[in-house]
Design an enzyme around this catalytic site. Structure first.
Site, short mmCIF file in Angstrom:
data_model
loop_
_atom_site.label_atom_id
_atom_site.label_comp_id
_atom_site.label_asym_id
_atom_site.label_seq_id
_atom_site.Cartn_x
_atom_site.Cartn_y
_atom_site.Cartn_z
N ASP A 227 0.87 -1.18 0.00
CA ASP A 227 0.00 0.00 0.00
C ASP A 227 0.91 1.23 0.00
O ASP A 227 2.11 1.11 0.24
CB ASP A 227 -0.88 0.00 1.27
CG ASP A 227 -1.76 1.24 1.38
OD1 ASP A 227 -2.29 1.70 0.35
OD2 ASP A 227 -1.93 1.76 2.51
N SER A 228 0.32 2.38 -0.24
CA SER A 228 1.11 3.62 -0.18
C SER A 228 1.59 3.90 1.24
O SER A 228 2.58 4.58 1.44
CB SER A 228 0.27 4.78 -0.67
OG SER A 228 -0.90 4.89 0.10
N TYR B 79 -1.05 7.91 -2.46
CA TYR B 79 -1.19 7.71 -3.91
C TYR B 79 -2.45 8.39 -4.46
O TYR B 79 -2.55 8.66 -5.64
CB TYR B 79 -1.28 6.21 -4.25
CG TYR B 79 0.01 5.43 -4.14
CD1 TYR B 79 1.22 6.04 -3.79
CD2 TYR B 79 0.03 4.06 -4.42
CE1 TYR B 79 2.39 5.30 -3.69
CE2 TYR B 79 1.20 3.31 -4.34
CZ TYR B 79 2.37 3.93 -3.97
OH TYR B 79 3.53 3.19 -3.88
N GLY B 80 -3.42 8.66 -3.58
CA GLY B 80 -4.76 9.10 -4.02
C GLY B 80 -4.77 10.40 -4.79
O GLY B 80 -5.71 10.67 -5.53
N CYS C 283 -4.44 -1.50 -1.65
CA CYS C 283 -4.63 -0.06 -1.83
C CYS C 283 -5.62 0.11 -2.98
O CYS C 283 -5.41 -0.46 -4.06
CB CYS C 283 -3.28 0.57 -2.18
SG CYS C 283 -3.36 2.27 -2.76
N ASN C 284 -6.67 0.85 -2.73
CA ASN C 284 -7.69 1.00 -3.77
C ASN C 284 -7.16 1.79 -4.97
O ASN C 284 -7.47 1.45 -6.11
CB ASN C 284 -8.92 1.71 -3.20
CG ASN C 284 -9.82 0.76 -2.45
OD1 ASN C 284 -10.72 0.16 -3.04
ND2 ASN C 284 -9.60 0.58 -1.17
N THR C 285 -6.39 2.86 -4.72
CA THR C 285 -5.90 3.68 -5.82
C THR C 285 -4.97 2.86 -6.71
O THR C 285 -5.07 2.90 -7.94
CB THR C 285 -5.18 4.93 -5.27
OG1 THR C 285 -6.00 5.56 -4.28
CG2 THR C 285 -4.91 5.92 -6.37
N GLU D 274 -5.79 9.04 9.84
CA GLU D 274 -4.39 8.93 10.30
C GLU D 274 -4.15 9.77 11.57
O GLU D 274 -3.35 9.40 12.41
CB GLU D 274 -3.42 9.35 9.19
CG GLU D 274 -3.48 8.38 8.02
CD GLU D 274 -2.20 8.29 7.20
OE1 GLU D 274 -1.28 9.07 7.44
OE2 GLU D 274 -2.15 7.40 6.33
N CYS E 166 -11.51 2.68 0.13
CA CYS E 166 -10.17 3.12 0.54
C CYS E 166 -9.82 2.32 1.78
O CYS E 166 -10.67 2.16 2.67
CB CYS E 166 -10.17 4.62 0.84
SG CYS E 166 -8.63 5.23 1.56
N THR E 167 -8.60 1.81 1.85
CA THR E 167 -8.25 0.92 2.96
C THR E 167 -8.17 1.65 4.30
O THR E 167 -8.06 1.01 5.34
CB THR E 167 -6.92 0.18 2.68
OG1 THR E 167 -5.94 1.14 2.30
CG2 THR E 167 -7.10 -0.83 1.57
N HIS E 168 -8.24 2.99 4.29
CA HIS E 168 -8.29 3.73 5.56
C HIS E 168 -9.70 3.72 6.17
O HIS E 168 -9.86 3.95 7.37
CB HIS E 168 -7.92 5.20 5.34
CG HIS E 168 -6.45 5.45 5.31
ND1 HIS E 168 -5.66 5.13 4.25
CD2 HIS E 168 -5.62 6.01 6.24
CE1 HIS E 168 -4.41 5.49 4.51
NE2 HIS E 168 -4.36 6.02 5.71
#
Lengths: 271, 271
Positions: free
Chosen positions: B14-15, B46-47, B77-79, B156, B188-190
């Site tokens: 992931d980013s 990355y988004g 990571c979705n992006t 975050e 989004c993984t967040h």
């Protein structure tokens, strides 16, 4: 025909668009100068990166600008100024101006009660660059330093007067109000766009020190003392904008931060 | 002694830390597997980057994981899944699993009124990866897609239940409520960390589809069908966390996203 050093462009870099608030101030104060701006958008932001990584990226940005014949460089990013300025100055034979010393000087001139607030990214606040320079210059100053990492995205998304932005900024500024600071340094090049809201929250008697204007003034002084200022008879200076990545929303952002239209933005590679 | 392919670790990248929500789900579903996780924190997020840049970074992450002998890779990571998955799959001879197809499948199973919402980064939403796959799978589906770029920083910074976060999420989700969607993909993984707040805003009848759980389930199926699943007699799998930068706040973030303590995080270089 030889180009004289005075006619060479001024270089400026930032992790992204924030530094364009500094460029806007440079355009107002030094309208004849050509400016080459580099935004490291492929790796933006710097505020959440480590000191070593910020130094590495700053060196690469500097090398790019040097290879394009700039006569001076403005590190138009508080996080890069905090961690990399001393290294860049040591390695360079042209003037390198950061945003921190000019902001500290302006804050020390403005304060009457010797209570100064600083808001910036995690990187800038953790570096203690502002805190150390303030204390070195005037030991009795009382400092309230707050990392305000959410503000950059809010500014980039143009939520400048949204109730959520008001709530968030109010929370970040609460310790400043409690400490009765009379001067607050906006220690991130994104924050000039939040100046009206911050002024409303803090009240009209608090002085907001803006990185952009003070860095431009420091640059003007350096160009004068180094005798490399371009003559005002040269007409309006050109501005060239480069970036290491060009995401979809970038040119809209550039115009909002710079306050003028830009015909072309070039994507460049640093490696 | 030869190590069999089944005993090789699963790679995930992931980013930054977001992909650890996927790793957490993998740990629950596949407790015997060793996992090698790479967070590209030197270039996070990355988004807000362009498709070409995201593909370049994803290839470098993939090469790192391949050089450490992984048997399969999860693009957590979705992006990166939106822009780079097809390229990575084409260039790879091991299974590469993204987070989008599993999310789309889960959303199509969940919806009863065929109205589906998607929230993600600018990069994910602009790619139309979710929208295209949903429409290809079921043409009559009505889609409301919203870029929600402010949420990553809020997660975050751990402002998960702050009134400002409530205001912001409410604003992002308003078009979903207006469109009367009965299913929302948290693309989004967040975002799994915002699930409780999103559920409160949307109401209990709306199904929230979580990238993490569905990607882990897709990985489990792939390991079974490729006959490379590690035997459950192998004991608890080890987890190794690497990152391209280690800023001050990183290990705290890792533990919060992963939900377990990590002794050591290594900094690695991709070049």
């Amino acid at each position: 025909m030889n180009t004289s050093l005075s006619d060479c462009p001024i270089g400026a870099f930032d992790s992204g668009v924030g530094g364009l608030t500094v460029v806007q101030a440079m355009r107002e104060l030094l309208p004849s100068e050509d400016i080459l701006y580099l935004g490291d958008t492929a790796r933006v932001p710097y505020g959440n990166k480590s000191p070593d990584t910020i130094i590495r990226y700053s060196r690469e940005n500097m090398a790019y600008l040097r290879s394009h014949g700039v006569k001076a460089v403005v590190v138009a990013c508080n996080t890069a100024s905090a961690h990399a300025l001393a290294v860049l100055q040591k390695e360079s034979d042209i003037p390198v101006i950061g945003v921190i010393a000019p902001g500290v000087e302006a804050a020390l001139s403005a304060t009457r009660n010797q209570r100064i607030g600083i808001i910036g990214t995690h990187g800038t606040i953790q570096s203690e660059a502002y805190q150390n320079l303030l204390r070195q210059s005037r030991s009795e100053v009382m400092i309230t330093a707050i990392a305000a990492p959410l503000l950059v995205s809010l500014v980039e998304e143009d939520w400048l007067s949204h109730p959520a932005t008001h709530l968030i900024l109010e929370e970040y500024l609460a310790p400043m109000k409690a400490a009765r600071v009379d001067t607050v340094v906006l220690a991130c090049t994104h924050y000039p766009l939040l100046k009206p809201l911050a002024q409303r929250i803090l009240g009209p008697e608090v002085v907001l020190v803006d990185s952009a204007q003070n860095a431009a003034a420091a640059l003007a002084r350096t160009l004068e003392t180094s005798a490399i200022k371009r003559s005002s008879g040269s007409g309006k200076g050109r501005i060239t904008i480069c970036a290491t990545d060009l995401p979809a929303q970038f040119s809209r952002l550039v115009e909002r931060f710079l306050g003028e239209k830009i015909k072309k933005i070039s994507q460049v590679s640093l490696s």
